[in-house]
Design an enzyme around this catalytic site. Structure first.
Site, PDB file in Angstrom:
ATOM      1  N   ASP A 110      78.624  26.121  39.400  1.00  0.00           N
ATOM      2  CA  ASP A 110      77.410  26.087  40.221  1.00  0.00           C
ATOM      3  C   ASP A 110      76.830  24.671  40.268  1.00  0.00           C
ATOM      4  O   ASP A 110      75.842  24.428  40.963  1.00  0.00           O
ATOM      5  CB  ASP A 110      76.381  27.105  39.749  1.00  0.00           C
ATOM      6  N   SER A 111      77.475  23.746  39.570  1.00  0.00           N
ATOM      7  CA  SER A 111      77.150  22.322  39.729  1.00  0.00           C
ATOM      8  C   SER A 111      77.304  21.877  41.174  1.00  0.00           C
ATOM      9  O   SER A 111      76.773  20.821  41.561  1.00  0.00           O
ATOM     10  CB  SER A 111      78.045  21.471  38.822  1.00  0.00           C
ATOM     11  N   ASP A 166      81.669  30.349  38.243  1.00  0.00           N
ATOM     12  CA  ASP A 166      80.338  30.592  37.704  1.00  0.00           C
ATOM     13  C   ASP A 166      79.661  31.778  38.382  1.00  0.00           C
ATOM     14  O   ASP A 166      79.699  31.904  39.616  1.00  0.00           O
ATOM     15  CB  ASP A 166      79.447  29.366  37.902  1.00  0.00           C
ATOM     16  N   GLU A 170      75.908  31.904  31.539  1.00  0.00           N
ATOM     17  CA  GLU A 170      75.147  31.104  30.595  1.00  0.00           C
ATOM     18  C   GLU A 170      74.230  31.989  29.760  1.00  0.00           C
ATOM     19  O   GLU A 170      73.472  32.797  30.302  1.00  0.00           O
ATOM     20  CB  GLU A 170      74.291  30.071  31.346  1.00  0.00           C
ATOM     21  N   GLU A 218      77.995  22.713  25.877  1.00  0.00           N
ATOM     22  CA  GLU A 218      77.501  21.546  26.610  1.00  0.00           C
ATOM     23  C   GLU A 218      76.362  20.839  25.875  1.00  0.00           C
ATOM     24  O   GLU A 218      75.384  21.465  25.474  1.00  0.00           O
ATOM     25  CB  GLU A 218      77.030  21.966  28.010  1.00  0.00           C
TER      26      GLU A 218
END
Length: 264
Positions: free
Chosen positions: A45-46, A84, A114, A181
């Site tokens: 989703d970056s 994602d 996440e 991360e």
């Protein structure tokens, strides 16, 4: 080429072989990455920031990820492809199942979400329904408003212990892979050693089983703030294909990320 599977990644972890992965958002780059030897790709989703120009990942929709997953799968048919689940797309069980199914039908081999132990039941339910799961701990960009920005996670002892407990809970629930991360190297080392599943780091030092970079960071085309963990491999090589090969070589040798790319 035979497809890369999670079994390969487990074997690499057991043998101590480090591996490089990278984000991909479309056919041409996915094809190039696969041809140069990257066997694990992420439709992240970056793309909300790198492709769409937003200031966070929050505006990204499931339809966006589905679209880009189709394109990347066509470019890299044998890659292990992660996709994602974007912001608030796994808030309820039925929503999670429906959205995960869309990503798998688009060509993903695994979905990434996440969060910590509060996701254990979700991970278990997805796994029971034949959807492999990759967890994501540490700096989780979808929580940017909770964190108050993009900040290093796990620096305090209590926070580090909590993150490790989250990682173990996700693994126990059935997660087959973990992205870690922006955490200090000692914590990344603890998590990687404690888990049987492979751990992919980004801003977590060279102690994890694998590394991932946003492709724009790897080629020095990131706008605005450049993350500490980023390295412009294109600057040294002068050629995109050579840059990809250099990235793979340095990851496998453990020379990237170096100390200057890591948090202590």
């Amino acid at each position: 080429m035979k497809p890369t599977t999670i079994s390969h990644l487990r074997q690499w972890k057991q043998s101590g072989r480090k591996f490089a992965s990278i984000t991909a958002y479309e056919y041409s780059f996915a094809k190039l990455f696969a041809e140069e030897g990257i066997q694990v790709l992420l439709v992240g989703d970056s793309l909300g920031m790198t492709v769409q120009g937003h200031d966070s990942t929050l505006p990204v929709t499931v339809s966006d990820i589905v679209y880009h997953t189709h394109a990347v799968r066509r470019g890299a048919p044998a890659a292990l492809l992660l996709a994602d689940l974007p912001f608030m797309s796994y808030a309820t069980p039925q929503q999670t199942f429906d959205n995960a199914a869309q990503l798998m039908r688009a060509g993903a081999n695994m979905v990434k979400l996440e969060g910590g132990r509060w996701l254990a039941e979700t991970v278990q339910q997805l796994t029971e329904r034949a959807v492999p799961v990759c967890g994501h701990l540490g700096l989780t960009p979808q929580s940017v408003n909770v964190f108050g920005g993009y900040k290093i996670q796990g620096r305090e002892a209590a926070d580090a212990d909590r993150l490790l407990e989250d990682a173990l809970a996700l693994e126990a629930a059935g997660a087959q892979l973990l992205v870690l991360e922006c955490v200090p190297v000692p914590l990344a080392q603890r998590v990687t050693a404690a888990l049987n599943i492979p751990v992919i780091g980004i801003g977590a030092g060279n102690v994890t089983d694998g590394q991932i970079l946003v492709m724009h960071d790897a080629f020095g085309i990131t706008g605005g703030h450049i993350p500490k963990f980023a390295k412009n491999f294109l600057a040294d090589s002068g050629d995109i294909r050579a840059a990809v090969r250099q990235y793979i070589t340095e990851v496998e040798a453990g020379s990237y990320p170096a100390e200057e790319h890591s948090f202590q």
